[in-house]
Scaffold this motif. Structure first.
Motif, PDB file in Angstrom:
ATOM      1  N   PHE A   1       0.891  -0.556   0.270  1.00 23.36           N
ATOM      2  CA  PHE A   1      -0.307   0.209   0.191  1.00 23.36           C
ATOM      3  C   PHE A   1       0.733   0.529   0.237  1.00 23.36           C
TER       4      PHE A   1
ATOM      5  N   VAL B   1       4.142  10.847   4.237  1.00 21.87           N
ATOM      6  CA  VAL B   1       5.172  11.611   5.340  1.00 21.87           C
ATOM      7  C   VAL B   1       5.977  13.183   4.997  1.00 21.87           C
TER       8      VAL B   1
ATOM      9  N   LEU C   1       9.790  13.311  11.773  1.00 21.15           N
ATOM     10  CA  LEU C   1       9.197  12.618  10.408  1.00 21.15           C
ATOM     11  C   LEU C   1       7.233  12.171  10.937  1.00 21.15           C
TER      12      LEU C   1
ATOM     13  N   TRP D   1       3.559  10.716   9.730  1.00 18.86           N
ATOM     14  CA  TRP D   1       2.873  10.106   8.209  1.00 18.86           C
ATOM     15  C   TRP D   1       1.169  11.008   8.358  1.00 18.86           C
TER      16      TRP D   1
ATOM     17  N   SER E   1      -2.028   6.748   4.752  1.00 18.55           N
ATOM     18  CA  SER E   1      -2.161   5.461   3.381  1.00 18.55           C
ATOM     19  C   SER E   1      -3.515   5.252   2.495  1.00 18.55           C
TER      20      SER E   1
ATOM     21  N   TYR F   1      -5.266   2.034   0.192  1.00 14.59           N
ATOM     22  CA  TYR F   1      -4.600   0.843  -0.533  1.00 14.59           C
ATOM     23  C   TYR F   1      -5.243   0.048  -1.727  1.00 14.59           C
TER      24      TYR F   1
ATOM     25  N   TYR G   1       7.296  13.620   1.513  1.00 14.62           N
ATOM     26  CA  TYR G   1       7.749  12.550   0.350  1.00 14.62           C
ATOM     27  C   TYR G   1       6.251  10.510   0.485  1.00 14.62           C
TER      28      TYR G   1
ATOM     29  N   ARG H   1       4.494  -1.591   2.622  1.00 13.99           N
ATOM     30  CA  ARG H   1       4.311  -3.301   3.117  1.00 13.99           C
ATOM     31  C   ARG H   1       4.015  -4.054   3.777  1.00 13.99           C
TER      32      ARG H   1
ATOM     33  N   LEU I   1       3.124  -4.943   7.752  1.00 18.90           N
ATOM     34  CA  LEU I   1       3.289  -4.369   9.030  1.00 18.90           C
ATOM     35  C   LEU I   1       3.983  -2.786   8.696  1.00 18.90           C
ATOM     36  N   PHE I   2       3.446  -2.333   7.473  1.00 21.11           N
ATOM     37  CA  PHE I   2       3.180  -0.655   7.863  1.00 21.11           C
ATOM     38  C   PHE I   2       4.793  -0.087   7.250  1.00 21.11           C
ATOM     39  N   THR I   3       5.839  -1.464   7.481  1.00 19.58           N
ATOM     40  CA  THR I   3       6.845  -0.516   6.580  1.00 19.58           C
ATOM     41  C   THR I   3       7.246   0.337   5.349  1.00 19.58           C
ATOM     42  N   GLY I   4       7.661   1.601   5.357  1.00 22.76           N
ATOM     43  CA  GLY I   4       8.148   2.089   4.243  1.00 22.76           C
ATOM     44  C   GLY I   4       9.356   1.040   3.987  1.00 22.76           C
ATOM     45  N   ASP I   5       9.391   0.195   2.939  1.00 22.79           N
ATOM     46  CA  ASP I   5      10.900  -0.229   2.177  1.00 22.79           C
ATOM     47  C   ASP I   5      11.255   0.583   1.501  1.00 22.79           C
TER      48      ASP I   5
ATOM     49  N   TRP J   1      11.001   5.307  -0.597  1.00 23.99           N
ATOM     50  CA  TRP J   1      10.893   6.080  -0.721  1.00 23.99           C
ATOM     51  C   TRP J   1      11.003   7.036  -2.118  1.00 23.99           C
TER      52      TRP J   1
END
Lengths: 119, 107
Positions: free
Chosen positions: A35, A39, A47, A49, A52, A54, A96, A101, A103-107, A109
């Motif tokens: 998703f 930020v 930072l 948030w 988001s 989906y 940004y 992905r 678990l809300f991890t921003g992989d 940017w």
């Protein structure tokens, strides 16, 4: 390789609407695996948030901004967008876009874009 | 909302040092924590997720530990390219929140 690129005006007047777009290449905003979010970072600060979106189009927003924020997506153009209305100087920040992905991890940017709110 | 408190906010260290940064959560979040590195003028980059899982391509100098409310990021053998600001982020749920950051500078 996934790339995100923010675009939009760098200067917005107080009380007007900030509008940004994030172009996605090397991936799809329609993917159910990931998703997408926004930020922001005020100059010299941490930072925050914003929200988001989906693949279904469902959205989640920071309660502190919820009344002013809209995040949407355009699957035909493979991009997603941010609108923040009634801006003030406190909304001046680098914005940004980010891929999130499980678990809300921003992989991944975008490079970020500075938006200044000033008359 | 889950508040994240990082300490210290500023750290001065030398190349080769072992550095530890702490992130405390206002409530238990199991192992749902990530760490990011941010260099001046650049976007954050993911280092570690679920408290201790190293993101692909990240140096093994970086390690994370902790669960519940207390977490640590350790850099073993600080390198010149590691001088940056580090942020934690809770992965427990919305609203997503970040720590205030720890700036690691050269002594």
């Amino acid at each position: 390789q996934l790339q995100l690129q923010e675009s939009g005006p760098g200067l917005v007047k107080p009380s007007e609407t900030l509008s940004l777009t994030c172009a996605v290449s090397g991936g799809s905003v329609s993917s159910s695996t990931y998703f997408w979010g926004w930020v922001r970072q005020p100059p010299g600060k941490g930072l925050e948030w914003i929200g988001s979106i989906y693949f279904s189009g469902s959205t989640y927003y920071n309660p502190s901004l919820k009344s002013r924020v809209t995040i949407s997506r355009d699957t035909s153009k493979n991009h997603f967008s941010l609108k923040l209305n009634s801006v003030t100087a406190a909304d001046t920040a680098v914005y940004y876009c980010v891929r999130l992905r499980n678990l809300f991890t921003g992989d991944c940017w975008g490079q970020g874009t500075l938006v200044t709110v000033s008359s | 909302d889950i508040q994240l408190t990082q300490s210290p906010s500023f750290l001065s260290a030398s190349v080769g040092d072992r550095v530890t940064i702490t992130c405390r959560a206002s409530q238990g979040i199991s192992s749902y924590l990530a760490w990011y590195q941010q260099k001046p003028g650049k976007a954050p980059e993911l280092l570690i997720y679920t408290a201790s899982t190293l993101q692909s391509g990240v140096s093994s100098r970086f390690s994370g530990s902790g669960s519940g409310t207390e977490f640590t990021l350790t850099i073993s053998g600080l390198q010149p390219e590691d001088f940056a600001t580090y942020f934690c982020q809770q992965l427990n749920g919305y609203p997503l929140t970040f720590g205030g950051g720890t700036k690691v500078e050269i002594k």
